[in-house]
Design a protein around this motif. Structure first.
Motif, mmCIF file in Angstrom:
data_model
loop_
_atom_site.group_PDB
_atom_site.id
_atom_site.type_symbol
_atom_site.label_atom_id
_atom_site.label_comp_id
_atom_site.label_asym_id
_atom_site.label_seq_id
_atom_site.Cartn_x
_atom_site.Cartn_y
_atom_site.Cartn_z
ATOM 1 N N ILE A 254 1.199 -1.046 0.230
ATOM 2 C CA ILE A 254 0.117 -0.062 0.176
ATOM 3 C C ILE A 254 0.913 1.308 -0.292
ATOM 4 O O ILE A 254 1.753 1.759 1.033
ATOM 5 C CB ILE A 254 -1.065 0.150 1.488
ATOM 6 C CG1 ILE A 254 -1.627 -1.559 1.244
ATOM 7 C CG2 ILE A 254 -1.638 1.372 1.121
ATOM 8 C CD1 ILE A 254 -2.206 -1.058 2.611
ATOM 9 N N SER A 255 0.641 1.824 -1.564
ATOM 10 C CA SER A 255 1.761 3.270 -1.389
ATOM 11 C C SER A 255 0.507 4.359 -0.430
ATOM 12 O O SER A 255 -0.537 5.036 -1.204
ATOM 13 C CB SER A 255 1.715 3.708 -2.362
ATOM 14 O OG SER A 255 2.864 4.465 -2.603
ATOM 15 N N ASP A 256 1.290 4.766 0.712
ATOM 16 C CA ASP A 256 0.306 6.090 1.622
ATOM 17 C C ASP A 256 0.966 7.483 0.201
ATOM 18 O O ASP A 256 1.847 7.692 0.800
ATOM 19 C CB ASP A 256 0.580 6.332 2.710
ATOM 20 C CG ASP A 256 -0.325 7.539 3.332
ATOM 21 O OD1 ASP A 256 -0.753 8.774 2.533
ATOM 22 O OD2 ASP A 256 -0.154 7.189 4.750
ATOM 23 N N PHE A 269 1.919 10.022 -8.636
ATOM 24 C CA PHE A 269 2.330 10.196 -7.002
ATOM 25 C C PHE A 269 3.683 10.037 -6.806
ATOM 26 O O PHE A 269 4.556 9.720 -8.238
ATOM 27 C CB PHE A 269 1.575 8.751 -7.485
ATOM 28 C CG PHE A 269 -0.048 8.909 -7.726
ATOM 29 C CD1 PHE A 269 -0.610 9.285 -6.575
ATOM 30 C CD2 PHE A 269 -0.316 8.227 -8.713
ATOM 31 C CE1 PHE A 269 -2.414 9.220 -6.920
ATOM 32 C CE2 PHE A 269 -2.147 8.491 -8.798
ATOM 33 C CZ PHE A 269 -2.437 10.096 -8.157
ATOM 34 N N GLY A 270 4.103 9.186 -5.779
ATOM 35 C CA GLY A 270 5.460 9.543 -5.241
ATOM 36 C C GLY A 270 5.621 7.882 -5.835
ATOM 37 O O GLY A 270 7.246 7.855 -6.120
ATOM 38 N N MET A 280 -2.583 -0.754 -3.541
ATOM 39 C CA MET A 280 -3.720 -0.301 -3.068
ATOM 40 C C MET A 280 -2.328 1.809 -2.929
ATOM 41 O O MET A 280 -1.611 1.575 -2.905
ATOM 42 C CB MET A 280 -3.663 -0.552 -2.135
ATOM 43 C CG MET A 280 -5.612 -1.181 -1.968
ATOM 44 S SD MET A 280 -5.353 -1.308 -0.923
ATOM 45 C CE MET A 280 -5.623 -3.117 0.039
ATOM 46 N N ILE A 281 -3.430 2.707 -3.561
ATOM 47 C CA ILE A 281 -2.927 3.887 -2.812
ATOM 48 C C ILE A 281 -3.795 4.618 -2.297
ATOM 49 O O ILE A 281 -4.798 4.444 -3.039
ATOM 50 C CB ILE A 281 -2.822 4.705 -4.339
ATOM 51 C CG1 ILE A 281 -1.340 4.131 -5.029
ATOM 52 C CG2 ILE A 281 -2.755 5.562 -4.582
ATOM 53 C CD1 ILE A 281 -0.998 4.972 -6.669
ATOM 54 N N ILE A 298 -7.654 3.821 -4.429
ATOM 55 C CA ILE A 298 -7.036 3.192 -5.925
ATOM 56 C C ILE A 298 -6.759 2.016 -5.177
ATOM 57 O O ILE A 298 -5.521 1.307 -5.202
ATOM 58 C CB ILE A 298 -6.319 3.796 -6.959
ATOM 59 C CG1 ILE A 298 -6.321 5.460 -6.230
ATOM 60 C CG2 ILE A 298 -6.124 4.152 -7.959
ATOM 61 C CD1 ILE A 298 -5.497 6.830 -7.252
ATOM 62 N N LEU A 299 -7.915 1.057 -6.274
ATOM 63 C CA LEU A 299 -7.344 -0.297 -5.887
ATOM 64 C C LEU A 299 -6.447 -0.835 -7.160
ATOM 65 O O LEU A 299 -6.968 -0.824 -8.448
ATOM 66 C CB LEU A 299 -8.926 -1.259 -5.992
ATOM 67 C CG LEU A 299 -9.050 -0.132 -4.746
ATOM 68 C CD1 LEU A 299 -10.624 -0.819 -4.593
ATOM 69 C CD2 LEU A 299 -8.870 -1.354 -2.833
ATOM 70 N N SER A 300 -6.433 -2.196 -7.152
ATOM 71 C CA SER A 300 -5.915 -2.854 -8.527
ATOM 72 C C SER A 300 -6.215 -3.923 -8.801
ATOM 73 O O SER A 300 -7.987 -3.861 -8.189
ATOM 74 C CB SER A 300 -4.450 -3.667 -8.471
ATOM 75 O OG SER A 300 -5.203 -4.832 -7.168
ATOM 76 N N ASP A 301 -6.639 -4.126 -9.764
ATOM 77 C CA ASP A 301 -7.421 -4.796 -10.767
ATOM 78 C C ASP A 301 -7.835 -5.727 -9.996
ATOM 79 O O ASP A 301 -8.981 -6.596 -9.806
ATOM 80 C CB ASP A 301 -7.248 -5.003 -12.227
ATOM 81 C CG ASP A 301 -7.888 -4.178 -13.156
ATOM 82 O OD1 ASP A 301 -8.324 -2.534 -12.723
ATOM 83 O OD2 ASP A 301 -6.235 -4.080 -13.974
ATOM 84 N N GLU A 302 -6.684 -6.853 -9.732
ATOM 85 C CA GLU A 302 -6.668 -8.005 -8.385
ATOM 86 C C GLU A 302 -7.331 -7.270 -7.764
ATOM 87 O O GLU A 302 -8.582 -8.781 -7.571
ATOM 88 C CB GLU A 302 -5.257 -8.244 -8.751
ATOM 89 C CG GLU A 302 -4.647 -9.653 -7.808
ATOM 90 C CD GLU A 302 -5.745 -10.990 -7.908
ATOM 91 O OE1 GLU A 302 -5.872 -11.013 -9.411
ATOM 92 O OE2 GLU A 302 -5.715 -11.860 -6.969
#
Ligand code: PLP
Length: 439
Positions: A254-256, A269-270, A280-281, A298-302
């Motif tokens: 997860i990237s905050d 994004f960073g 996830m972001i 923001i979620l991955s397709d998976e």
């Protein structure tokens, strides 16, 4: 304009009737508020005493388009006039939420193609923790619950995100806590790459996954550039190593991006600085430039596809998830960032800011460790840089706070971090509309 008498009355009401967030109650309930903000224009704001300041940290790293932006005000007015609020519960939606999701997905790394909305950063990270655990549950890994975060990371103030926050001062409050969260020591590239002889190996993310067993670990959460911990930039190789480690151990990344997201660092994004694609972001702040409380995941397709197989109501969502007015403001905010090429501008202004820092470093032996990524920057103060002597005041305390007070007297708002003895970190993160001259 409120006169002197009226202003004192306001201060008294505030002192007696408001409990302030992230403030010292004993101080505020005795002295009243330090500043009552009144108006703002661009990188400047004015308080009710009539004093104007340069906003060197975009308030709370969020007012990215600066103060007094009429286009954002108009977007809010227009949406409120049409329909201020309509919920996203029970499968409903609204046009601004849909259009904003499309815009956000367009900026996000590949494979991150859907959005869950919240009202801010803490809710976003809390939601990401829940989604991570829920995802593994759906995949048949009931025990994957542990979240690993980093020392000096700041992820919010809910019971879970407070625990994930790796800054002692923010964890002390209230006692109750999520037991499945552990802090690792950051930035040990060698350890993350598998060097078991590293002295802090056991406290690294890799060491913690080994200790608890990957079957129990759901996710790792990292700010690519840590903000409230003191503006620490991930060194090259670190995030890449953590990403590989996560993949090898079936752990989500997860990237905050609550501070980094939407242009501040000179990229969307960073993680884009290192070419990492997280699972996830989480975002907030910069998505509306602070003109409306809004955040999201923001979620991955998976992950989205796994959750899409669930055929009951998910018991998660906020009254203000996908708030139409917030989303209309967010959409306009991102349109302005694109139209005025403010992401590239932030990168360019960041280079200029760093040049200024470099000049100060040459001139003053106390000025040190300056760093910037776009318009997210910091510098440190030492009594004697060469010999590593910390700078303290006559009360033997770090002087960062004195520096901020002096700045404030002279009309500049910046922010200090002095979590440890001798630590004097000063953060600089002005609105990204700042001009060359203003930098
Ligand atoms: N994550 C990061 C990186 C933050 O900087 C913050 C707030 O400063 C948060 C999460 C929490 O956001 P909020 O205060 O909107 O709940």
């Amino acid at each position: 304009m409120t006169d002197k008498h009226g202003l004192q009355q306001l201060k008294n009401i505030d002192r007696d009737m408001i409990l302030h967030p992230q403030s010292t109650p004993k101080e505020v309930s005795t002295n009243g508020p330090s500043m009552i903000f009144s108006t703002g224009e661009g990188i400047r704001f004015t308080d009710m005493e009539g004093k104007t300041y340069i906003d060197g940290v975009s308030m709370l790293w969020n007012v990215n388009l600066g103060h007094g932006n009429k286009e954002l005000a108009q977007a809010s007015y227009d949406q409120m006039s049409e329909m201020a609020y309509g919920s996203q519960f029970y499968g409903n939606s609204n046009e601004p939420a849909i259009r904003l999701a499309e815009k956000i997905v367009d900026k996000a790394p590949e494979d991150l193609n859907s959005v869950f909305y919240t009202s801010g950063g803490s809710e976003s990270n809390d939601s990401a923790f829940k989604f991570a655990r829920f995802y593994w549950q759906l995949k048949g890994y009931e025990n994957k619950k542990i979240i690993i975060s980093l020392k000096w990371g700041y992820h919010g103030v809910t019971i879970s995100t407070q625990r994930a926050t790796g800054i002692k001062e923010f964890r002390a409050f209230s006692g109750s806590s999520d037991p499945y969260i552990y802090n690792a020591i950051p930035h040990l590239t060698a350890a993350e790459q598998g060097d078991r002889t590293h002295p802090d190996y056991e406290k690294s993310i890799r060491g913690l996954i080994e200790k608890h067993g990957s079957n129990n670990v759901a996710a790792v959460i990292i700010e690519p550039i840590q903000g409230a911990g003191g503006v620490h930039i991930a060194p090259d190789g670190y995030l890449e190593a953590v990403k590989v480690l996560c993949e090898d151990n079936k752990v989500l990344f997860i990237s905050d991006e609550v501070i980094c997201g939407f242009g501040r660092t000179g990229k969307h994004f960073g993680v884009d600085h290192w070419g990492i694609v997280p699972d996830m972001i989480t975002f907030a702040k910069g998505v509306t430039s602070g003109y409306f409380p809004l955040g999201g995941v923001i979620l991955s397709d998976e992950i989205k596809q796994a959750i899409d197989t669930y055929d009951q109501d998910i018991p998660h969502g906020f009254t203000y998830s996908g708030h139409p007015t917030g989303c209309a403001v967010g959409l306009k905010n991102l349109e302005i960032i694109d139209r005025d090429e403010l992401t590239a501008h932030a990168a360019e202004m960041g280079v200029r800011l760093q040049q200024g820092f470099d000049n100060l470093e040459k001139k003053h032996s106390t000025f040190t460790h300056s760093r910037t990524v776009g318009l997210l920057g910091a510098f440190e103060l030492m009594r004697d840089r060469e010999n590593g002597v910390p700078f303290k005041n006559h009360e033997n305390e770090s002087i960062a706070g004195d520096f901020v007070s002096e700045g404030s007297k002279r009309g500049l708002l910046i922010r200090s971090f002095d979590y440890e003895e001798g630590m004097n970190i000063l953060a600089v993160a002005p609105p990204i509309i700042i001009t060359k001259e203003e930098v």
